[in-house]
Design a protein around this motif. Structure first.
Motif, PDB file in Angstrom:
ATOM      1  N   THR A   1      43.831 -15.776  54.417  1.00  0.00           N
ATOM      2  CA  THR A   1      43.001 -16.775  55.091  1.00  0.00           C
ATOM      3  C   THR A   1      42.210 -17.575  54.067  1.00  0.00           C
ATOM      4  O   THR A   1      41.439 -17.002  53.280  1.00  0.00           O
ATOM      5  N   LEU A   2      42.425 -18.885  54.074  1.00  0.00           N
ATOM      6  CA  LEU A   2      41.673 -19.792  53.211  1.00  0.00           C
ATOM      7  C   LEU A   2      40.569 -20.432  54.034  1.00  0.00           C
ATOM      8  O   LEU A   2      40.840 -21.092  55.046  1.00  0.00           O
ATOM      9  N   VAL A   3      39.337 -20.246  53.591  1.00  0.00           N
ATOM     10  CA  VAL A   3      38.164 -20.659  54.359  1.00  0.00           C
ATOM     11  C   VAL A   3      37.664 -22.002  53.851  1.00  0.00           C
ATOM     12  O   VAL A   3      37.362 -22.156  52.657  1.00  0.00           O
ATOM     13  N   LEU A   4      37.578 -22.974  54.755  1.00  0.00           N
ATOM     14  CA  LEU A   4      37.152 -24.324  54.402  1.00  0.00           C
ATOM     15  C   LEU A   4      35.636 -24.390  54.302  1.00  0.00           C
ATOM     16  O   LEU A   4      34.939 -24.937  55.155  1.00  0.00           O
ATOM     17  N   ALA A   5      35.109 -23.809  53.238  1.00  0.00           N
ATOM     18  CA  ALA A   5      33.662 -23.763  53.023  1.00  0.00           C
ATOM     19  C   ALA A   5      33.395 -23.379  51.579  1.00  0.00           C
ATOM     20  O   ALA A   5      34.271 -22.853  50.884  1.00  0.00           O
ATOM     21  N   ASP A   6      32.161 -23.649  51.162  1.00  0.00           N
ATOM     22  CA  ASP A   6      31.732 -23.236  49.827  1.00  0.00           C
ATOM     23  C   ASP A   6      30.946 -21.939  49.871  1.00  0.00           C
ATOM     24  O   ASP A   6      30.831 -21.237  48.864  1.00  0.00           O
ATOM     25  N   VAL A   7      30.366 -21.630  51.029  1.00  0.00           N
ATOM     26  CA  VAL A   7      29.665 -20.368  51.248  1.00  0.00           C
ATOM     27  C   VAL A   7      30.108 -19.840  52.609  1.00  0.00           C
ATOM     28  O   VAL A   7      30.588 -20.590  53.454  1.00  0.00           O
ATOM     29  N   THR A   8      29.935 -18.543  52.810  1.00  0.00           N
ATOM     30  CA  THR A   8      30.277 -17.961  54.103  1.00  0.00           C
ATOM     31  C   THR A   8      29.311 -16.845  54.445  1.00  0.00           C
ATOM     32  O   THR A   8      28.760 -16.184  53.555  1.00  0.00           O
ATOM     33  N   GLU A   9      29.088 -16.664  55.728  1.00  0.00           N
ATOM     34  CA  GLU A   9      28.281 -15.555  56.222  1.00  0.00           C
ATOM     35  C   GLU A   9      29.117 -14.293  56.370  1.00  0.00           C
ATOM     36  O   GLU A   9      28.596 -13.202  56.573  1.00  0.00           O
TER      37      GLU A   9
ATOM     38  N   GLU B   1      34.883 -10.319  49.590  1.00  0.00           N
ATOM     39  CA  GLU B   1      34.745  -9.201  48.657  1.00  0.00           C
ATOM     40  C   GLU B   1      36.002  -8.341  48.609  1.00  0.00           C
ATOM     41  O   GLU B   1      36.379  -7.829  47.552  1.00  0.00           O
ATOM     42  N   THR B   2      36.659  -8.166  49.743  1.00  0.00           N
ATOM     43  CA  THR B   2      37.871  -7.338  49.766  1.00  0.00           C
ATOM     44  C   THR B   2      39.104  -8.116  49.325  1.00  0.00           C
ATOM     45  O   THR B   2      40.149  -7.523  49.063  1.00  0.00           O
ATOM     46  N   GLY B   3      39.002  -9.447  49.292  1.00  0.00           N
ATOM     47  CA  GLY B   3      40.131 -10.265  48.889  1.00  0.00           C
ATOM     48  C   GLY B   3      41.028 -10.716  50.021  1.00  0.00           C
ATOM     49  O   GLY B   3      42.057 -11.359  49.795  1.00  0.00           O
ATOM     50  N   ALA B   4      40.655 -10.407  51.265  1.00  0.00           N
ATOM     51  CA  ALA B   4      41.477 -10.806  52.409  1.00  0.00           C
ATOM     52  C   ALA B   4      41.340 -12.286  52.723  1.00  0.00           C
ATOM     53  O   ALA B   4      42.207 -12.870  53.378  1.00  0.00           O
ATOM     54  N   ALA B   5      40.245 -12.892  52.285  1.00  0.00           N
ATOM     55  CA  ALA B   5      40.022 -14.323  52.491  1.00  0.00           C
ATOM     56  C   ALA B   5      39.478 -14.919  51.196  1.00  0.00           C
ATOM     57  O   ALA B   5      38.990 -14.204  50.317  1.00  0.00           O
ATOM     58  N   ARG B   6      39.570 -16.258  51.113  1.00  0.00           N
ATOM     59  CA  ARG B   6      39.111 -16.939  49.910  1.00  0.00           C
ATOM     60  C   ARG B   6      38.435 -18.244  50.297  1.00  0.00           C
ATOM     61  O   ARG B   6      38.937 -18.995  51.143  1.00  0.00           O
ATOM     62  N   LEU B   7      37.283 -18.519  49.689  1.00  0.00           N
ATOM     63  CA  LEU B   7      36.594 -19.787  49.897  1.00  0.00           C
ATOM     64  C   LEU B   7      37.287 -20.874  49.076  1.00  0.00           C
ATOM     65  O   LEU B   7      37.468 -20.722  47.874  1.00  0.00           O
ATOM     66  N   VAL B   8      37.661 -21.977  49.744  1.00  0.00           N
ATOM     67  CA  VAL B   8      38.380 -23.036  49.025  1.00  0.00           C
ATOM     68  C   VAL B   8      37.681 -24.391  49.132  1.00  0.00           C
ATOM     69  O   VAL B   8      38.208 -25.395  48.639  1.00  0.00           O
ATOM     70  N   GLY B   9      36.492 -24.446  49.741  1.00  0.00           N
ATOM     71  CA  GLY B   9      35.785 -25.703  49.867  1.00  0.00           C
ATOM     72  C   GLY B   9      36.453 -26.637  50.861  1.00  0.00           C
ATOM     73  O   GLY B   9      37.283 -26.233  51.683  1.00  0.00           O
ATOM     74  N   LYS B  10      36.106 -27.929  50.765  1.00  0.00           N
ATOM     75  CA  LYS B  10      36.630 -28.907  51.720  1.00  0.00           C
ATOM     76  C   LYS B  10      37.280 -30.104  51.027  1.00  0.00           C
ATOM     77  O   LYS B  10      37.558 -31.107  51.678  1.00  0.00           O
ATOM     78  N   THR B  11      37.521 -29.996  49.730  1.00  0.00           N
ATOM     79  CA  THR B  11      38.176 -31.106  49.036  1.00  0.00           C
ATOM     80  C   THR B  11      39.690 -30.984  49.167  1.00  0.00           C
ATOM     81  O   THR B  11      40.241 -29.872  49.243  1.00  0.00           O
ATOM     82  N   THR B  12      40.362 -32.102  49.150  1.00  0.00           N
ATOM     83  CA  THR B  12      41.822 -32.101  49.264  1.00  0.00           C
ATOM     84  C   THR B  12      42.460 -31.276  48.157  1.00  0.00           C
ATOM     85  O   THR B  12      43.327 -30.432  48.405  1.00  0.00           O
ATOM     86  N   GLU B  13      42.042 -31.511  46.918  1.00  0.00           N
ATOM     87  CA  GLU B  13      42.654 -30.830  45.786  1.00  0.00           C
ATOM     88  C   GLU B  13      42.434 -29.329  45.840  1.00  0.00           C
ATOM     89  O   GLU B  13      43.346 -28.533  45.574  1.00  0.00           O
TER      90      GLU B  13
END
Length: 396
Positions: free
Chosen positions: A298-306, A312-324
């Motif tokens: 799961t790629l999360v469209l955010a720079d921070v998450t609650e 922490e477990t690596g099941a998801a990753r913060l990727v921000g909201k930029t195209t690149e």
């Protein structure tokens, strides 16, 4: 028999409250009353219907292009009429929506005990997600009982001065709902998705709708389009009904041969899509819990998450909201099987399917109708020294 009012307004609230409502209906100690504010009226009612549930009170506050302040004010006004007539013994609100905040304020104003379900989530940044982070911090100030999904959520509340005795770690009811839904998800309910079972391309479930993402919605949509241009993926976008979201996203992706745009799916069909997807790219809070539960990167469209546990477990990753940023992260997973497998094998920290049972148990204990529920213990890979210390202190 204790009268329990559950106040909800959005589809995610309905999903996460549904397992609790079902158990309350089966328990002779309680009389549950489901109040819909109508914030997302049709989607909420459709979702409850999938669980065989219905709304008892419909406040119908929804307005075209409604504002946060206007919505909150109308909900408060509606509850001012409801609460004095029904005088519930306890009110439950969930999460961090305008309905959550208004329901909490109404309970406080009418001196009704308030239980906050999915309590203690914090991003640490008041403006992200907006307005959710502010809403849940405000609700915590007036809640009488805090049902925290994880021990990290409990720690957040303790740091803010909430007494330990007012917090119960339950796990997240979204896992209860997902396990139930996965048993009955037999039909896509959308003709445009009928061929997904035979799809040879990688399937990406993509969505974006949060208010703090609105300025970047076109960039997000452009990332989806660039990924679809590869030709070896099929992106399925259940598009939110909010006009602001549709007007930003549709012009970018509509008509692309490798992108399927559909209206929001019925819950059971959405469970089927979650299970079919090879990857999720979303700003949805539920996706950050449901994806890891199914082993879907799961790629999360955010720079921070609650929801820091999946990061922490690596099941998801913060990727921000930029195209690149979005394209780069998704491309890595599509092209690097080791990177994909590492995320798919990560631990789900959010529940064991018994969160609703613990929620009802906590209510019963509050009214001295039963023993305190056992607390949710995450997978052993996540049991830290601090967790063991907390458990020992509670047991002593």
């Amino acid at each position: 028999m204790k009268r329990v009012t559950l106040v909800m307004g959005t589809r995610p609230e309905a999903i996460k409250f549904a397992p609790v409502i079902r158990l309350l209906q089966q328990d002779p100690r309680f009389e549950p009353i489901v109040v819909s504010t109508g914030q997302h009226r049709e989607m909420l009612q459709e979702t409850l219907a999938a669980f065989g549930l219905a709304v008892d009170v419909d406040m119908a506050v929804m307005r075209e292009r409604q504002t946060l302040s206007g919505t909150t004010a109308r909900i408060l006004d509606g509850l001012d009429s409801y609460v004095p007539q029904h005088r519930p013994d306890v009110m439950l609100v969930h999460g961090d929506t305008a309905t959550t905040l208004a329901g909490a304020l109404s309970a406080f104003h009418h001196r009704i005990p308030l239980v906050h379900v999915e309590a203690g989530l914090r991003s640490g940044t008041l403006s992200s997600p907006f307005p959710e982070e502010g809403n849940r911090r405000l609700v915590a100030r007036v809640a009488d009982m805090h049902l925290a999904p994880t021990w990290g959520n409990r720690d957040n509340l303790l740091r803010e001065g909430v007494p330990a005795g007012d917090i119960v770690v339950t796990g997240n009811t979204v896992i209860d709902a997902l396990r139930w839904g996965a048993q009955y998800a037999a039909d896509w309910d959308r003709s445009e998705l009928a061929d997904l079972g035979q799809e040879s391309r990688k399937v990406i479930l993509a969505s974006a709708h949060r208010r703090d993402a609105w300025p970047q919605l076109r960039d997000i949509a452009d990332a989806w389009r660039r990924l679809a241009d590869r030709g070896d993926v099929r992106i399925v976008v259940p598009l939110h009904r909010n006009p602001a979201v549709r007007e930003a996203i549709l012009p970018v992706i509509d008509g692309h041969p490798h992108i399927t745009v559909t209206d929001p799916l019925p819950y059971l069909s959405f469970c089927k899509l979650l299970d079919r997807a090879d990857m999720i790219i979303s700003d949805s809070s539920g996706a950050q819990e449901e994806g890891p539960a199914l082993g879907t990167p799961t790629l999360v469209l955010a720079d921070v998450t609650e929801r820091v546990e999946t990061i922490e477990t690596g099941a998801a990753r913060l990727v921000g909201k930029t195209t690149e940023g979005i394209v780069d992260a998704a491309t890595t997973l599509l092209d690097d099987s080791a990177a994909y497998s590492a995320m798919a094998r990560a631990v789900n920290p959010y529940g064991d399917g018994l969160a609703a049972e613990r929620t009802v148990g906590a209510l019963a204990h509050h009214f001295k109708l039963g023993p305190a529920p056992s607390l949710f213990a995450p997978d052993s890979a996540l049991v830290t020294t601090a967790f063991r210390d907390d458990m020992a202190q509670l047991a002593s």
